[in-house]
Motif scaffolding. Sequence first.
Motif, PDB file in Angstrom:
ATOM      1  N   GLY A   1       0.788  -1.253   0.004  1.00 15.97           N
ATOM      2  CA  GLY A   1       0.171   0.039  -0.008  1.00 15.97           C
ATOM      3  C   GLY A   1       0.893   1.236   0.119  1.00 15.97           C
ATOM      4  O   GLY A   1       0.574   2.272  -0.787  1.00 15.97           O
TER       5      GLY A   1
ATOM      6  N   ALA B   1       2.494   1.591  -3.399  1.00 12.08           N
ATOM      7  CA  ALA B   1       1.715   1.617  -4.644  1.00 12.08           C
ATOM      8  C   ALA B   1       0.408   2.484  -4.866  1.00 12.08           C
ATOM      9  O   ALA B   1       0.205   3.067  -5.850  1.00 12.08           O
ATOM     10  N   ARG B   2       0.137   2.981  -3.590  1.00 11.16           N
ATOM     11  CA  ARG B   2      -1.119   3.888  -3.727  1.00 11.16           C
ATOM     12  C   ARG B   2      -0.567   5.383  -4.119  1.00 11.16           C
ATOM     13  O   ARG B   2       0.409   5.807  -3.626  1.00 11.16           O
ATOM     14  N   ARG B   3      -1.611   6.180  -4.767  1.00 15.59           N
ATOM     15  CA  ARG B   3      -1.364   7.527  -5.071  1.00 15.59           C
ATOM     16  C   ARG B   3      -1.731   8.374  -4.186  1.00 15.59           C
ATOM     17  O   ARG B   3      -0.999   9.773  -3.755  1.00 15.59           O
ATOM     18  N   ASN B   4      -2.988   7.965  -3.390  1.00 23.44           N
ATOM     19  CA  ASN B   4      -3.317   9.061  -2.417  1.00 23.44           C
ATOM     20  C   ASN B   4      -2.764   8.988  -1.183  1.00 23.44           C
ATOM     21  O   ASN B   4      -2.098   8.082  -0.785  1.00 23.44           O
TER      22      ASN B   4
ATOM     23  N   ILE C   1      -3.533   9.710   1.733  1.00 28.41           N
ATOM     24  CA  ILE C   1      -4.351   9.588   3.072  1.00 28.41           C
ATOM     25  C   ILE C   1      -4.070   7.860   2.955  1.00 28.41           C
ATOM     26  O   ILE C   1      -4.033   7.138   3.924  1.00 28.41           O
TER      27      ILE C   1
ATOM     28  N   ILE D   1      -1.303  16.626   5.407  1.00 29.18           N
ATOM     29  CA  ILE D   1      -2.240  16.270   4.270  1.00 29.18           C
ATOM     30  C   ILE D   1      -2.865  17.376   4.039  1.00 29.18           C
ATOM     31  O   ILE D   1      -3.336  17.885   2.891  1.00 29.18           O
TER      32      ILE D   1
ATOM     33  N   SER E   1      -4.633  19.062  -3.796  1.00 28.00           N
ATOM     34  CA  SER E   1      -4.470  17.733  -4.132  1.00 28.00           C
ATOM     35  C   SER E   1      -3.738  16.906  -3.306  1.00 28.00           C
ATOM     36  O   SER E   1      -3.105  17.468  -2.449  1.00 28.00           O
ATOM     37  N   VAL E   2      -4.235  15.646  -2.816  1.00 22.78           N
ATOM     38  CA  VAL E   2      -3.312  15.106  -1.926  1.00 22.78           C
ATOM     39  C   VAL E   2      -2.593  13.576  -2.729  1.00 22.78           C
ATOM     40  O   VAL E   2      -2.415  12.857  -1.970  1.00 22.78           O
ATOM     41  N   VAL E   3      -2.625  13.760  -3.938  1.00 28.72           N
ATOM     42  CA  VAL E   3      -1.736  12.762  -4.549  1.00 28.72           C
ATOM     43  C   VAL E   3      -0.208  13.050  -4.470  1.00 28.72           C
ATOM     44  O   VAL E   3       0.153  13.887  -4.555  1.00 28.72           O
TER      45      VAL E   3
ATOM     46  N   GLU F   1       2.270  12.078  -6.091  1.00 24.92           N
ATOM     47  CA  GLU F   1       2.973  12.414  -7.294  1.00 24.92           C
ATOM     48  C   GLU F   1       3.107  14.024  -7.348  1.00 24.92           C
ATOM     49  O   GLU F   1       3.821  14.573  -8.038  1.00 24.92           O
TER      50      GLU F   1
ATOM     51  N   VAL G   1      -5.896  -1.735   1.033  1.00 22.78           N
ATOM     52  CA  VAL G   1      -4.965  -1.126  -0.145  1.00 22.78           C
ATOM     53  C   VAL G   1      -5.309  -1.107  -1.609  1.00 22.78           C
ATOM     54  O   VAL G   1      -5.117  -0.247  -2.290  1.00 22.78           O
TER      55      VAL G   1
ATOM     56  N   MET H   1     -10.928  14.117  -3.697  1.00 22.75           N
ATOM     57  CA  MET H   1      -9.983  13.203  -3.856  1.00 22.75           C
ATOM     58  C   MET H   1     -10.647  11.739  -3.403  1.00 22.75           C
ATOM     59  O   MET H   1      -9.647  10.675  -3.209  1.00 22.75           O
TER      60      MET H   1
ATOM     61  N   VAL I   1      -6.026   4.665  -8.980  1.00 16.42           N
ATOM     62  CA  VAL I   1      -5.884   4.283  -7.458  1.00 16.42           C
ATOM     63  C   VAL I   1      -4.420   4.111  -7.635  1.00 16.42           C
ATOM     64  O   VAL I   1      -3.696   4.811  -6.441  1.00 16.42           O
ATOM     65  N   MET I   2      -3.678   3.353  -8.262  1.00 12.38           N
ATOM     66  CA  MET I   2      -2.245   3.167  -8.042  1.00 12.38           C
ATOM     67  C   MET I   2      -1.271   4.031  -8.801  1.00 12.38           C
ATOM     68  O   MET I   2      -1.736   4.337  -9.863  1.00 12.38           O
ATOM     69  N   ASN I   3      -0.274   4.180  -8.373  1.00 17.17           N
ATOM     70  CA  ASN I   3       0.654   4.910  -9.238  1.00 17.17           C
ATOM     71  C   ASN I   3       1.423   3.963 -10.402  1.00 17.17           C
ATOM     72  O   ASN I   3       1.198   2.752 -10.488  1.00 17.17           O
TER      73      ASN I   3
ATOM     74  N   TRP J   1       3.027   0.392  -9.446  1.00 18.67           N
ATOM     75  CA  TRP J   1       2.620  -0.665  -8.635  1.00 18.67           C
ATOM     76  C   TRP J   1       2.899  -1.970  -9.052  1.00 18.67           C
ATOM     77  O   TRP J   1       2.895  -2.930  -7.890  1.00 18.67           O
TER      78      TRP J   1
ATOM     79  N   ALA K   1       5.961  -2.551  -7.097  1.00 16.76           N
ATOM     80  CA  ALA K   1       5.583  -2.534  -5.514  1.00 16.76           C
ATOM     81  C   ALA K   1       5.150  -3.743  -5.072  1.00 16.76           C
ATOM     82  O   ALA K   1       5.396  -4.330  -4.086  1.00 16.76           O
TER      83      ALA K   1
END
Lengths: 102, 176
Positions: free
Chosen positions: A21, A24-27, A29, A82, A91-93, A95, B25, B82, B88-90, B93, B96
């Motif tokens: 997580g 890999a996650r963008r957000n 939070i 955040i 934005s909260v991404v 990247e 996740v 948001m 969802v994933m960059n 991933w 990762a």
Amino acid sequence: MIPLWMFLVVGAALFAIGVFGVLARRNAIAILMSIELMLNAVNINLVAFWRYLTPETMSGQAFAIFVFVVAVAEAAVGLALIVAIYRRRQSVVAEDMNVLKW
Amino acid sequence: MELTIEVVVFAVFAIITLAGALGVVLARNLFRAALLLLVSLFGVAGLFVLLAAPFLAAVQVLLYMGGIAILIIFGVMLTRGMVQARQVMNSQWDLAAVIALVTFVILMIVIVQVAQGEGAPLPSLPRGDVAADSIAQLGAALVDPAQYVLPFEVASVLLAGALIGAVYIAREDEAE
């Protein structure tokens, strides 16, 4: 009684899910939530080792409580950051937070 | 290992924990991920009860589920727009996933090696019972000068500093 290694397997799986997580996650939070999962995996291991190896002392539970405290501090400061970034950049991404990026 | 009620309860809580974590996740909707985090934390609280740590289970429910998870839900609502991301994933991933899998495999190798090791194998039974007044012992240990009173006080200072800092960071700028 459940053998110790089963708790360790649950802890390892939870930690690996948290690692995925975070990476890999963008957000942002969602990344914070994944870190909470990893801290919980550590806590499962601490309490399991305490129960099976040194139940006569309180060291394992005391360490777990300190992990709780650190988790609260981390969640509070992380969410404040955040929210502050969201106000500025809408934005909260993760990247999009690239001002300091080389 | 025979199928006792304890094993069934362990399996149920382990599945709740891991399924909830996977949901956190993978969920597309961030609010749903926050609710699944609550489910996963509840599963961990159940594991604490199985490990004869009822105080930690109560702290887990009150502080983690009642505090941190609610804080995160507030964070989700304060950053609305948001919640439902198209992506969802960059882009990394897949890498990762490989790293997470490698982490899990390495941990499993260590656990299997130690569980079957000759030196000091992992016990399948706890070494002795937990004292009936373990919660009182824990409370005494936290304020005992010979044990944890210094980390305890440092933790309080850390918590106070973190919360004051959080309020300062998150407040609105009046200058602009």
